[in-house]
Design a protein around this motif. Structure first.
Motif, PDB file in Angstrom:
ATOM      1  N   VAL A 150     -66.522 -49.737  17.519  1.00 33.51           N
ATOM      2  CA  VAL A 150     -64.776 -49.263  17.388  1.00 33.51           C
ATOM      3  C   VAL A 150     -63.788 -49.275  17.298  1.00 33.51           C
ATOM      4  O   VAL A 150     -62.750 -49.035  16.433  1.00 33.51           O
ATOM      5  CB  VAL A 150     -65.138 -47.581  17.448  1.00 33.51           C
ATOM      6  N   ASP A 151     -63.654 -49.664  18.176  1.00 33.61           N
ATOM      7  CA  ASP A 151     -62.270 -49.831  19.234  1.00 33.61           C
ATOM      8  C   ASP A 151     -61.675 -51.024  18.210  1.00 33.61           C
ATOM      9  O   ASP A 151     -60.253 -50.837  17.566  1.00 33.61           O
ATOM     10  CB  ASP A 151     -61.995 -50.304  20.486  1.00 33.61           C
ATOM     11  N   VAL A 152     -62.083 -51.628  17.954  1.00 32.48           N
ATOM     12  CA  VAL A 152     -61.795 -53.167  16.756  1.00 32.48           C
ATOM     13  C   VAL A 152     -61.360 -52.792  15.425  1.00 32.48           C
ATOM     14  O   VAL A 152     -60.589 -52.919  14.887  1.00 32.48           O
ATOM     15  CB  VAL A 152     -62.991 -54.213  16.698  1.00 32.48           C
ATOM     16  N   TYR A 153     -62.857 -51.644  14.910  1.00 33.47           N
ATOM     17  CA  TYR A 153     -61.777 -50.927  13.653  1.00 33.47           C
ATOM     18  C   TYR A 153     -60.815 -50.163  13.295  1.00 33.47           C
ATOM     19  O   TYR A 153     -60.181 -50.022  12.618  1.00 33.47           O
ATOM     20  CB  TYR A 153     -63.087 -49.951  13.262  1.00 33.47           C
ATOM     21  N   GLY A 155     -58.766 -49.893  15.206  1.00 33.20           N
ATOM     22  CA  GLY A 155     -57.013 -51.203  15.738  1.00 33.20           C
ATOM     23  C   GLY A 155     -56.076 -51.695  14.377  1.00 33.20           C
ATOM     24  O   GLY A 155     -55.744 -52.108  13.988  1.00 33.20           O
ATOM     25  N   VAL A 156     -57.819 -52.127  13.492  1.00 39.04           N
ATOM     26  CA  VAL A 156     -57.804 -52.711  11.937  1.00 39.04           C
ATOM     27  C   VAL A 156     -57.295 -51.561  11.242  1.00 39.04           C
ATOM     28  O   VAL A 156     -55.555 -51.400  10.457  1.00 39.04           O
ATOM     29  CB  VAL A 156     -58.623 -52.964  11.113  1.00 39.04           C
ATOM     30  N   LEU A 157     -57.389 -50.459  10.846  1.00 40.76           N
ATOM     31  CA  LEU A 157     -56.999 -49.344  10.575  1.00 40.76           C
ATOM     32  C   LEU A 157     -55.867 -48.815  10.694  1.00 40.76           C
ATOM     33  O   LEU A 157     -54.820 -48.007  10.384  1.00 40.76           O
ATOM     34  CB  LEU A 157     -57.765 -47.888  11.066  1.00 40.76           C
ATOM     35  N   HIS A 217     -62.790 -47.955   6.806  1.00 34.52           N
ATOM     36  CA  HIS A 217     -63.392 -46.101   6.793  1.00 34.52           C
ATOM     37  C   HIS A 217     -64.339 -46.041   6.557  1.00 34.52           C
ATOM     38  O   HIS A 217     -64.862 -45.685   8.388  1.00 34.52           O
ATOM     39  CB  HIS A 217     -62.805 -45.071   6.350  1.00 34.52           C
ATOM     40  N   ALA A 218     -65.529 -46.271   6.103  1.00 34.82           N
ATOM     41  CA  ALA A 218     -66.781 -45.876   5.975  1.00 34.82           C
ATOM     42  C   ALA A 218     -67.631 -46.646   7.129  1.00 34.82           C
ATOM     43  O   ALA A 218     -68.351 -46.474   7.457  1.00 34.82           O
ATOM     44  CB  ALA A 218     -67.109 -46.430   4.873  1.00 34.82           C
ATOM     45  N   ASN A 219     -67.012 -47.624   7.267  1.00 37.87           N
ATOM     46  CA  ASN A 219     -67.618 -48.681   8.270  1.00 37.87           C
ATOM     47  C   ASN A 219     -67.391 -48.436   9.565  1.00 37.87           C
ATOM     48  O   ASN A 219     -68.759 -47.895   9.926  1.00 37.87           O
ATOM     49  CB  ASN A 219     -67.546 -50.616   7.710  1.00 37.87           C
ATOM     50  N   LEU A 220     -66.637 -47.431   9.912  1.00 35.45           N
ATOM     51  CA  LEU A 220     -66.091 -46.688  11.039  1.00 35.45           C
ATOM     52  C   LEU A 220     -66.990 -45.722  10.893  1.00 35.45           C
ATOM     53  O   LEU A 220     -67.556 -45.336  11.985  1.00 35.45           O
ATOM     54  CB  LEU A 220     -64.588 -46.593  10.834  1.00 35.45           C
ATOM     55  N   GLY A 221     -67.214 -44.855   9.790  1.00 32.44           N
ATOM     56  CA  GLY A 221     -68.120 -43.797  10.073  1.00 32.44           C
ATOM     57  C   GLY A 221     -69.452 -44.200   9.793  1.00 32.44           C
ATOM     58  O   GLY A 221     -69.412 -42.983  11.483  1.00 32.44           O
TER      59      GLY A 221
END
Length: 445
Positions: free
Chosen positions: A40-43, A45-47, A57-61
């Motif tokens: 979650v933290d990595v995603y 940071g990317v977003l 966004h979908a992957n984080l969801g």
């Protein structure tokens, strides 16, 4: 790829620079290794740098959903769908995130959108059926579950969900379809094996094939039990220690039972399947009464105070009268978040029967309703019910279930001997069904 899994980072449009690709691959690796919080933290940071990456966004969801952080997940699925309105996995992810928040109307709409993308999508049919069932549209729910079974005759979940909703006739074609799966059951995950056993058990019981029903339920229970490591080694000791600690001397320190109060916590306790939900539903029809379901606030407050759970119940000896009331205030603050305007909040967590003594010391104004049911009936109802969650492992084995019931009955006898009679009311399930109005009047009084 499974319909609801994060996308391969190498397929993401816009992920062209090496550093971004490396971070996405890191996140995917963290997901693969089960380190979801770090992912979650990595995603995130990317977003923060690339909010335009819809698939991130979908992957984080999906990762947030796997962590049961459904309210956080839903906006990310919506962001994906803004750019890709025909993305089936995102519709399913959004629908399930809304469903987990009990936002059934919105979840229903999302499942319908998924079916618009793929009319033969069985997960969407099942999810839609669950949503309309939650809105009391039972015939429509049954239609969706049957449609799912016709579309995919090897879909165990369709038969299981149907079994929770209808009475089967001996000539129902769904029985033959469910039976036909038995040769393939060993290939399925344990939970699917369990659902098949419970579904087939219900079908056989409905049609009078009771020996077959018992064998099917036994298969389902064995499969579900295989997912737990049940340790009963300290249960008898915990019972003895609880009765010893919460004796008449300790309980005599409680404040006088409050006759009236602006806010009254109500606890409905007992065995699972003993009528706790029915009692809550009856009470919640009254003005000012809110049924909060099974909320864990009581043990949360106690465990925060004692630190290590193994210090309980002996740690209760160290609490002053003022400390007990402070614990009660902390529980009240948590409970009344569910309904700030309520005069009574009903907590129907059955396991709170273990803490009736603590309730008496913490909350002098509280009322405890003990849901009772015939021992054979309540144990059989537990054994033939596949519970959500992982906190009732003892129900999947008849011996452990019998031992649990015996400890529960002993504990309740102790509370009846040690607590003021007006603080603890027994309500028999059989009386509630046969004389609902009269039993309801007893509870209200």
């Amino acid at each position: 790829m499974h319909e609801t899994q994060p996308s391969d980072p190498t397929t993401l449009r816009g992920a062209v620079d090496t550093g971004l690709r490396a971070r996405l691959e890191l996140a995917a690796g963290l997901v693969q290794s089960g380190k979801l919080t770090q992912a979650v933290d990595v995603y995130r940071g990317v977003l923060a740098v690339h909010p335009e990456l819809a698939r991130v966004h979908a992957n984080l969801g999906f990762v947030l959903s796997a962590l049961d952080r459904h309210a956080e997940a839903a906006p990310h699925f919506r962001r994906m769908l803004d750019d890709h309105p025909d993305e089936l996995p995102a519709w399913l992810g959004l629908a399930r995130a809304l469903q987990k928040q009990a936002r059934f109307g919105e979840a229903e709409a999302a499942f319908r959108c998924a079916l618009a993308v793929k009319p033969e999508c069985v997960p969407a049919m099942l999810g839609l059926g669950v949503c309309v069932r939650s809105q009391s549209r039972l015939d429509e729910a049954r239609d969706w579950f049957e449609r799912a079974a016709r579309t995919d005759p090897v879909c165990v979940d369709a038969y299981y969900l149907l079994s929770t909703l209808q009475h089967f006739r001996h000539d129902d074609p769904m029985i033959a379809q469910c039976q036909a799966l038995r040769s393939r059951i060993a290939e399925l995950p344990a939970l699917q094996q369990a659902r098949h056993g419970f579904a087939l058990g219900k079908m056989y019981a409905d049609t009078g094939r009771f020996d077959d029903a018992f064998a099917a339920y036994a298969d389902g229970n064995r499969a579900r039990a295989s997912q737990f490591l049940l340790d009963e080694s300290d249960e008898d000791g915990l019972l003895r220690r609880t009765c010893a600690v919460f004796d008449q001397e300790l309980l005599s320190r409680a404040q006088p039972l409050a006759a009236t109060a602006d806010r009254v916590p109500v606890f409905v306790v007992g065995m699972p399947r003993s009528g706790t939900s029915l009692i809550e539903q009856i009470l919640a029809t009254l003005p000012g009464v809110h049924g909060a379901g099974e909320i864990p606030g009581l043990w949360e407050v106690l465990s925060e105070r004692i630190g290590a759970p193994e210090r309980w119940p002996e740690a209760a000896h160290g609490f002053s009268s003022a400390a007990w009331l402070e614990l009660g205030d902390a529980y009240m603050q948590r409970a009344w978040r569910h309904a700030p305007e309520a005069t009574h909040i009903v907590n129907k967590l059955p396991l709170n029967y273990r803490h009736a003594g603590a309730i008496r010391l913490m909350l002098p104004q509280a009322r405890i309703i003990h849901a009772q049911r015939d021992p054979m009936d309540v144990c059989w109802s537990c054994y033939t019910h596949l519970f959500d969650g992982d906190n009732l492992a003892y129900t999947y084995d008849l011996c452990s279930l019998g031992r649990y019931y015996a400890r529960y009955a002993t504990q309740m006898r102790h509370w009846h001997a040690a607590l003021p009679p007006e603080s603890l009311l027994d309500v028999r399930y059989e009386d509630l069904v046969l004389d609902t109005e009269g039993t309801a009047r007893r509870m209200l009084a």
